[in-house]
Design a protein around this motif. Structure first.
Motif, PDB file in Angstrom:
ATOM      1  N   LEU A 191       4.258   6.074  -4.923  1.00  0.00           N
ATOM      2  CA  LEU A 191       4.329   6.291  -6.377  1.00  0.00           C
ATOM      3  C   LEU A 191       3.254   7.279  -6.837  1.00  0.00           C
ATOM      4  N   GLY A 192       2.063   7.144  -6.263  1.00  0.00           N
ATOM      5  CA  GLY A 192       0.979   8.076  -6.607  1.00  0.00           C
ATOM      6  C   GLY A 192       1.327   9.501  -6.205  1.00  0.00           C
ATOM      7  N   ALA A 193       1.939   9.648  -5.020  1.00  0.00           N
ATOM      8  CA  ALA A 193       2.313  10.988  -4.543  1.00  0.00           C
ATOM      9  C   ALA A 193       3.402  11.588  -5.427  1.00  0.00           C
ATOM     10  N   ILE A 194       4.390  10.744  -5.815  1.00  0.00           N
ATOM     11  CA  ILE A 194       5.468  11.257  -6.682  1.00  0.00           C
ATOM     12  C   ILE A 194       4.892  11.661  -8.042  1.00  0.00           C
ATOM     13  N   LEU A 214       0.836  -1.209   0.000  1.00  0.00           N
ATOM     14  CA  LEU A 214       0.000   0.000   0.000  1.00  0.00           C
ATOM     15  C   LEU A 214       0.865   1.252   0.000  1.00  0.00           C
ATOM     16  N   LEU A 215       1.884   1.261   0.874  1.00  0.00           N
ATOM     17  CA  LEU A 215       2.742   2.443   0.992  1.00  0.00           C
ATOM     18  C   LEU A 215       3.523   2.688  -0.294  1.00  0.00           C
ATOM     19  N   LEU A 216       3.936   1.592  -0.949  1.00  0.00           N
ATOM     20  CA  LEU A 216       4.656   1.742  -2.226  1.00  0.00           C
ATOM     21  C   LEU A 216       3.748   2.399  -3.265  1.00  0.00           C
ATOM     22  N   GLY A 217       2.508   1.901  -3.333  1.00  0.00           N
ATOM     23  CA  GLY A 217       1.543   2.479  -4.280  1.00  0.00           C
ATOM     24  C   GLY A 217       1.256   3.936  -3.970  1.00  0.00           C
ATOM     25  N   ILE A 218       1.078   4.229  -2.667  1.00  0.00           N
ATOM     26  CA  ILE A 218       0.784   5.615  -2.264  1.00  0.00           C
ATOM     27  C   ILE A 218       1.977   6.518  -2.588  1.00  0.00           C
TER      28      ILE A 218
END
Lengths: 250, 239
Positions: free
Chosen positions: B220-223, B214-218
């Motif tokens: 990447l989404g934030a970047i 989840l944190l990886l996806g978040i």
């Protein structure tokens, strides 16, 4: 070394977005299909119902602030606000936006002003449409049920950084029989929203709102770049595990 | 497409400031510029807090004057704002009044975090009310868990959610302070071990893996969101 890797990763990510953007802008390029996200699919119906029944749609940017790690989630919420307000602004009851930060409120006011300006209805813009509901996360969470009740809201969209206090909004929405679309960038809040919101947004779905709603090539390219980056990073993690397992790494 | 000059200027300023701040993290020569810009953000953030408080007050004053739905509650918000403001200003104003009355120079008093009036407000009002709301969240979550199965009509994710919640509750519960030695033994394991093992495994293996995903996806989404702002694809400023 870590700094160089970070810089290369960011530049590579940016190049990927640029490349996919250019590919999407080619003549005859077919728009790529997107995975189903029920929350975004249900959004037009929620907004449409609010407009038809003469009620407001409530858009919350969460308790995040501009200038900190929560900025990206708040900006994502502003993008969805722009899209939702473009449709809901024609209603007698314009959308109402809540935030917990003065800067986020100003950006929300600016977004709403832009929407009304594009529709040549600047005189209908009400600066009180975007307001700070509370200055602390818990105060913000406690104020949201009151907003739903007092402003005759027909549906809520919560996209931003919000903690477990989001449950107060989701519960108020359930009691008032409203549809609640909600997502946060905090895993603990996502677990809470999974249990309480009608349409929860899990993981990076929070940041995909613009791509799903307006389908602009740049946003679709950004999603595609994210997918590729996930595959690359996932592959590197698996490679690292294998190298470490077989003691090929110090 | 018509491009407004004002928007163009805003976009260029935002892009330059964004890129300098980003590069400041990676390149040493850009670090002082980043520090300068971040310092400006802190000042603007403080101004934004004042604007936020003014917005909060204005919305509720409007509601009181127009006697909109739920306006009596707005009185409490205004009262809270006034109490908070008075507590913040008290160490500055009280010595001033004392000095005026006694004809001596005003004494200095603790302000900011050392302000005893603000500390009292925080401890006995804000903190107490915050704790009460946090306590309510627990009950809302328990009820939400029970409703989840009914609403989602036995989806796999809902079933997994409920099972994990039950296993976690059993694993984390204090078990009435019973002595482990008093509990029955199943095979070579105590009942306490049998009770806590599934929860420990769930919280240390699948939960950590899932949270990292989840944190990886978040992240990447934030970047990606940040890069879209830096590339001026998204402009949350201007029209």
């Amino acid at each position: 070394m870590v700094q160089v890797i970070g810089l290369i990763t960011v530049i590579f990510f940016g190049i990927l977005i640029g490349v996919f953007w250019l590919l999407a802008l080619r003549k005859g390029a077919k728009p790529r299909g997107l995975r189903r996200i029920e929350a975004y699919e249900s959004l037009p119906a929620t907004v449409g119902a609010a407009v038809e029944t003469g009620h407001r749609i409530h858009i919350s940017l969460g308790s995040g602030t501009i200038g900190e790690v929560t900025t990206a989630a708040t900006i994502s919420g502003l993008g969805v606000l722009d899209q939702v307000a473009s449709v809901a602004a024609i209603s007698d009851k314009p959308p109402i936006v809540t935030a917990a930060d003065g800067a986020a409120m100003l950006l929300a006011q600016d977004t709403l002003r832009g929407v009304y300006s594009r529709q040549n209805a600047s005189e209908q813009y009400d600066p009180f449409s975007a307001q700070v509901a509370g200055l602390t996360p818990l105060g913000f969470g406690a104020a949201l049920p009151g907003v739903l009740d007092d402003e005759m809201v027909a549906g809520t969209v919560l996209i931003g950084s919000v903690g477990q206090e989001a449950v107060l909004l989701a519960e108020a929405g359930r009691r008032a029989d409203l549809t609640t679309v909600a997502g946060s960038d905090l895993p603990a809040a996502q677990a809470v929203l999974f249990a309480t919101a009608d349409q929860p947004l899990i993981g990076e779905d929070l940041f995909a709102g613009n791509a799903y709603i307006n389908r602009r090539p740049a946003h679709l390219a950004s999603l595609r770049a994210q997918d590729w980056m996930r595959i690359i990073i996932g592959g590197l993690i698996v490679l690292g595990v294998l190298l470490k397992t077989f003691q090929l790494l110090p | 497409m018509k491009i407004r000059f004002g928007n163009l200027v805003l976009t260029v300023i935002a892009m330059i400031a964004g890129w300098i701040t980003l590069l400041g993290y990676f390149l040493n020569f850009a670090a002082p510029f980043r520090a300068l810009l971040v310092g400006w953000v802190v000042i603007l953030g403080a101004v934004a807090v004042i604007l936020g408080a003014l917005s909060l007050g204005a919305v509720h004053l409007k509601k009181i004057f127009q006697q909109g739905r739920g306006w009596p509650y707005s009185l409490f918000v205004i009262l809270g704002l006034l109490i908070g403001l008075s507590a913040g200003l008290a160490p500055i104003l009280m010595p001033l009044f004392e000095g005026l009355l006694s004809g001596t120079a005003p004494s200095t008093a603790a302000t900011g975090l050392g302000n005893p009036y603000s500390q009292w407000v925080f401890r006995y009002l804000q903190s107490a009310l915050g704790t009460a709301i946090s306590g309510m969240i627990v009950f809302f979550l328990v009820f939400a868990g029970f409703r989840l199965l009914r609403r989602r009509s036995w989806r796999l994710t809902s079933v997994v959610f409920i099972i994990v919640a039950i296993v976690s509750l059993i694993g984390m519960a204090p078990f009435f302070n019973l002595d482990i030695a008093d509990l029955p033994v199943i095979g070579q394991y105590t009942l306490n071990a049998v009770r806590t093992w599934p929860w420990l495994w769930l919280s240390q293996v699948p939960a950590v893996a899932g949270a990292r995903g989840l944190l990886l996806g978040i992240a990447l989404g934030a970047i990606a969101t940040g890069l879209r702002v830096l590339l001026a694809v998204d402009r949350p400023y201007g029209e």
